[in-house]
Structure formats: structure tokens, C-alpha cells
Write an enzyme that holds these catalytic residues in place. Structure first.
Site, PDB file in Angstrom:
ATOM      1  N   HIS A  57      49.252  44.602  33.900  1.00  0.00           N
ATOM      2  CA  HIS A  57      49.335  46.060  33.752  1.00  0.00           C
ATOM      3  C   HIS A  57      50.442  46.455  32.768  1.00  0.00           C
ATOM      4  O   HIS A  57      51.410  47.119  33.147  1.00  0.00           O
ATOM      5  CB  HIS A  57      49.651  46.783  35.073  1.00  0.00           C
ATOM      6  CG  HIS A  57      48.802  46.409  36.240  1.00  0.00           C
ATOM      7  ND1 HIS A  57      47.429  46.441  36.215  1.00  0.00           N
ATOM      8  CD2 HIS A  57      49.139  46.011  37.502  1.00  0.00           C
ATOM      9  CE1 HIS A  57      46.971  46.086  37.403  1.00  0.00           C
ATOM     10  NE2 HIS A  57      47.984  45.818  38.189  1.00  0.00           N
ATOM     11  N   ASP A 108      42.641  41.996  40.569  1.00  0.00           N
ATOM     12  CA  ASP A 108      43.729  42.769  41.150  1.00  0.00           C
ATOM     13  C   ASP A 108      43.452  43.229  42.587  1.00  0.00           C
ATOM     14  O   ASP A 108      43.499  42.432  43.512  1.00  0.00           O
ATOM     15  CB  ASP A 108      44.053  43.942  40.214  1.00  0.00           C
ATOM     16  CG  ASP A 108      45.370  44.626  40.570  1.00  0.00           C
ATOM     17  OD1 ASP A 108      46.092  44.118  41.440  1.00  0.00           O
ATOM     18  OD2 ASP A 108      45.678  45.671  39.970  1.00  0.00           O
TER      19      ASP A 108
HETATM   20 ZN    ZN Z   1      48.702  43.642  41.165  1.00  0.00          ZN
END
Ligand code: ZN
Length: 457
Positions: A272, A323
Site C-alpha cells: 500500500h 490483503d
Molecule cells: Zn495489510
């Protein structure tokens, strides 16, 4: 060396492109020992279909699969931070048996979708009340054993998590299961490392939850204790709010701090890096590190869109991750990644202007994510070639979405046009783990998973 297994692949994606009649010899440990295209008729197993290297999933929180789709209602204004409260509620109810059941389910789903290895970013270290298990490595052991039972390759990444935020030196009570001192975390990393030595499908690296959760001086100290080549992952800049808090507390943006103060290199994976600015993107691309993109989670949590085109043009390396496991499969991640950029740029086929060869977008994404994923997981995977693990996905040659296609157009068909899964067989480390779309343990694994969801939801 004598081959324990010989495969004859009708067509296969090799490092130098698609080739036919490929003989792949695999040794008893699950490593590929030789790859011979245009092989004359030879003894061996011919599974049919089109073979591609299995995809590494570089970022997973397996336990979060249990709440997938259960955080989609509530009052308006819900964002990442309110989603996190729901996640904490689930995290703090789960026993190790529950963790095992949910992890097994999501790992089977990963294999069926074409992932053959996972990077498990693991922070559920302690008992629900926050006290350590008798053996501090017990939770990591549960994940590693589950991966072995299901048959997926794993890079286990025990996470260092120390505080609630930049100006909150203590953790919140909801974070009690995640919290370690530097010493107790190192014990878990070392203990997991000892377990991983027993299997060629397993690697252990290290992870730092984020700059907000690890004080900078301790992060520096922790990094210095790692083995030189150990994979190291961190949540970099997922939310605008945390970038702002970082600037307020440290006077610098998080990705810039990591680049300048830690010396980010090819051992690093920045998960991210969503809110990296233009300068950070450029320097990150030049660092050799991998950016871990999780487009379905980043969309689901309303995180934002990473500047993927600018990063790629600068030569940056990337991989994909599931994720939160709201969606499980490389196809949805690559679709979201590509469509996000199309919506922003108004262009369908993009790429470096010096490239004159027509691009197959899906195939280019697949190759990029294979290389970046393998690098980030620190294992010899992501390629059908001698010296790599025999992690191979076979696509159904009769699938309507792949009809009349050859070469890279097959991957385009899979990523953009196959509304039904064309993955037929999956091999990890020389063993078939999915045959005809099924895993041998899927019935009992699903049964246990249903029971856990019913109880926790
Ligand atoms: Zn994560």
C-alpha cells in the site's frame, strides 16, 4: 540428478515466451531440474491445457477472510478506520483453532484461483486476552502448519506492532493480541525460522506493521538484526490520514522516510504505497524494492489509487496481494489494477513510449506480478525454469473464454474475459494440490470454516 517426476506440457509460458511440448523434470524436493521445449515424445505425465507459473500472493491477512462481506452495512461515512473496528472485533474472538479453520479455507481458495504461494503478514500473535501463548511461536506455527497441510507455499512474515499511533505510545486494548517488544518479536521470528527450515515450500521474513505502529528508532534497530537477505514488508502509506500524521510527527512523508532513513532496497516490499507522491514514486522505482498492490482491498476500504502507470514508466517493480481477502484470486487483483488506471487515464493500452511491440496487457501484468511477487517473498518461484520450485498452474484448454487463443492472448482471455475460473490443475513444489478444480481436503475444510463463520458472525 534423477527426476522424480516428468511432465509434458502441451503449451507453457517460459521465461523466453510461450513454447510447446515442454518436458519439465522435477526432483524429489519439488525443484525443477530441467525444462526442454519441443521435446520429442517422452515418458511423463501429460496433464493437458496451458501452463503458466503460479502467482505469488505477496500480502495476506488470512484471518480476515472470516469477515469478508460482513462489514458492508452500517451508517454513512464508514471508512477504513471504522472497518478496522469491525476487524478488531473478529480478531479478538478467534481461537487458534478458528485461525486454523479460516486460514485453511482461504489458502484452498487461493490455490483454486491460481495463487501458489502466499506472504502471510501475521500479527495475531497472542491469546485473545493479550497474554502470550505458552510457546510464543504457537500462532505462527498454526499458520505454517496449515499452509503445509493445504499445500501452498508460504513466506511467513511475523509483524512487529508496538503502539496505537504516532502520538499514542501505548497500544489500544483492541490491539492486545498484536503487541510485542522488540525481544519478544525477535523470538517469534527466530522460532518461525527454525520451523521453516523443515520445508522447501516455506520461508520466513519479517514485517513491520507501519510507521504509525513502530517507533522509528526501534524500526531501525529491528532492521539491523535481520538476516541480510530476509524479506521485509511494511504497510507504507495506505491512508491519507496516516501520511498527514506522519508528516506532523516526523516532518516527512512515510515512503520518503523509509527511502532516506532505512535505505529501502530489493529485500523490501512496501505494501500500500497508495499515497506516495511523485518524488517518492520515482525514488521508490529506482530503489529496486517491490510495491505490494492489493487493488480489491484498497478499493473495498476506499484507500485510494496508486500511481501505477508513473511507477511502471519509471521501471518500478510490483506484485499483488489479496490483503483482507475480500476477494481471493490474481484475476480480480489484476483487473482492478488495470481498470483503475484506465478510468483515470482514459486510455486502454498504455505503457512505456519506447515500446513499439504491441502489448498484451493481461500477459504483461501477469509477468510483472510474477517477478515482483517472487522477489518480495524471497523464494525461487514465479518461473517455469531450472532451479525454481515446480509451482505450475494449468488452464483448461477447452474453456470458452480461452477459445481460439494462443500465447499471451490466453492470459488476456483469462484476466479480462473469463467470468468462470479456467484453472484446472495446480502444482506446488512438484505436488498436485488442485486436480480438476478441486482440493482433496476441501469438503472438511469448508465444513469447519462454515462453523467458525456462523459462530463469529
Ligand atoms: Zn495489510
Amino acid at each position: 540428478m534423477l527426476a522424480a517426476k516428468r511432465l509434458i506440457l502441451k503449451s507453457a509460458l517460459l521465461p523466453d515466451g510461450w513454447r510447446e511440448s515442454v518436458l519439465v523434470e522435477i526432483d524429489a524436493s519439488g525443484d525443477i531440474v530441467s525444462v526442454t521445449p519441443d521435446a520429442k515424445l517422452s515418458d511423463g505425465e501429460s496433464p493437458g491445457g496451458h501452463a503458466v507459473p503460479g502467482m505469488p500472493n505477496l500480502h495476506s491477512h488470512a484471518f480476515q477472510r472470516v469477515m469478508a462481506g460482513l462489514a458492508e452495512s452500517g451508517s454513512s461515512g464508514s471508512d477504513f478506520w471504522s472497518w478496522r473496528e469491525v476487524m478488531y472485533r473478529f480478531a479478538n474472538q478467534m481461537s487458534l483453532e478458528d485461525l486454523e479453520s479460516v486460514t485453511a479455507q482461504v489458502y484452498v481458495e487461493m490455490l483454486r484461483s491460481g495463487y501458489t504461494a502466499v506472504g502471510e503478514f501475521h500479527y495475531l500473535h497472542h491469546q485473545p486476552d493479550g497474554s502470550p501463548y505458552d510457546d510464543s511461536v504457537q500462532s505462527s506455527l498454526t499458520v505454517l502448519r496449515t499452509a503445509a497441510r493445504v499445500g501452498i507455499g508460504i513466506t511467513h512474515l511475523p509483524v512487529l506492532y508496538m503502539r496505537a499511533g504516532f502520538d499514542h505510545p501505548s497500544p489500544r486494548s483492541e490491539q492486545r493480541r498484536f503487541i510485542n517488544t522488540l525481544e519478544s518479536w525477535q523470538e517469534i521470528v527466530k522460532g518461525s525460522g527454525r520451523l521453516s527450515e523443515q520445508s522447501p515450500n516455506t520461508e520466513v521474513g519479517a514485517a513491520f506493521h507501519s510507521l504509525r505502529a513502530v517507533p522509528q528508532e526501534l524500526l531501525r534497530e529491528a532492521v539491523e538484526t535481520l538476516d541480510a537477505s530476509a524479506p521485509r514488508h511494511i504497510h507504507a502509506a495506505e491512508q491519507v490520514g496516516e501520511v498527514e500524521d506522519c508528516v506532523k510527527a516526523m516532518g516527512v512523508r512515510p515512503v520518503a522516510w523509509l527511502l532516506n532513513e532505512i535505505g529501502i532496497d530489493r529485500n523490501w516490499c512496501l505494501v500500500h504505497a497508495t499515497h506516495a507522491d511523485a518524488q517518492e514514486i520515482k525514488e521508490l522505482a529506482g530503489s529496486g524494492a517491490v510495491v505490494g498492490l492489493c487493488p480489491t482491498t484498497e478499493a473495498n476500504l476506499a484507500d485510494g489509487v496508486f500511481s501505477f502507470d508513473a511507477f511502471s514508466m519509471a521501471g518500478g517493480r510490483f506484485g499483488i496481494g489479496s490483503d483482507s481477502n475480500i476477494s481471493v484470486g490474481p484475476v480480480s487483483e489484476l483487473q482492478y489494477l488495470e481498470y483503475g488506471q484506465r478510468v483515470i487515464t482514459g486510455q486502454r493500452i498504455r505503457g512505456r513510449p519506447d515500446t513499439t511491440v504491441p502489448r498484451h496487457v493481461g500477459a504483461a501484468l501477469w509477468r510483472g506480478a510474477l517477478a515482483g511477487g517472487a522477489q518480495a517473498l524471497g523464494r525461487s518461484i514465479g518461473s517455469i525454469s531450472a532451479g525454481c520450485r515446480a509451482d505450475i498452474v494449468l488452464l483448461d484448454g477447452d474453456h470458452p473464454s480461452l477459445a481460439a487463443r494462443t500465447g499471451d492472448a490466453l492470459i488476456d482471455g483469462w484476466i479480462f474475459a473469463a467470468s468462470e475460473n479456467p484453472v484446472r490443475h495446480v502444482m506446488v513444489g512438484g505436488d498436485w494440490v488442485i486436480r480438476d478444480g478441486c482440493h482433496r481436503l476441501e469438503t472438511e475444510i469448508e465444513e469447519r470454516y462454515r462453523e467458525v463463520v456462523a459462530r463469529l458472525a
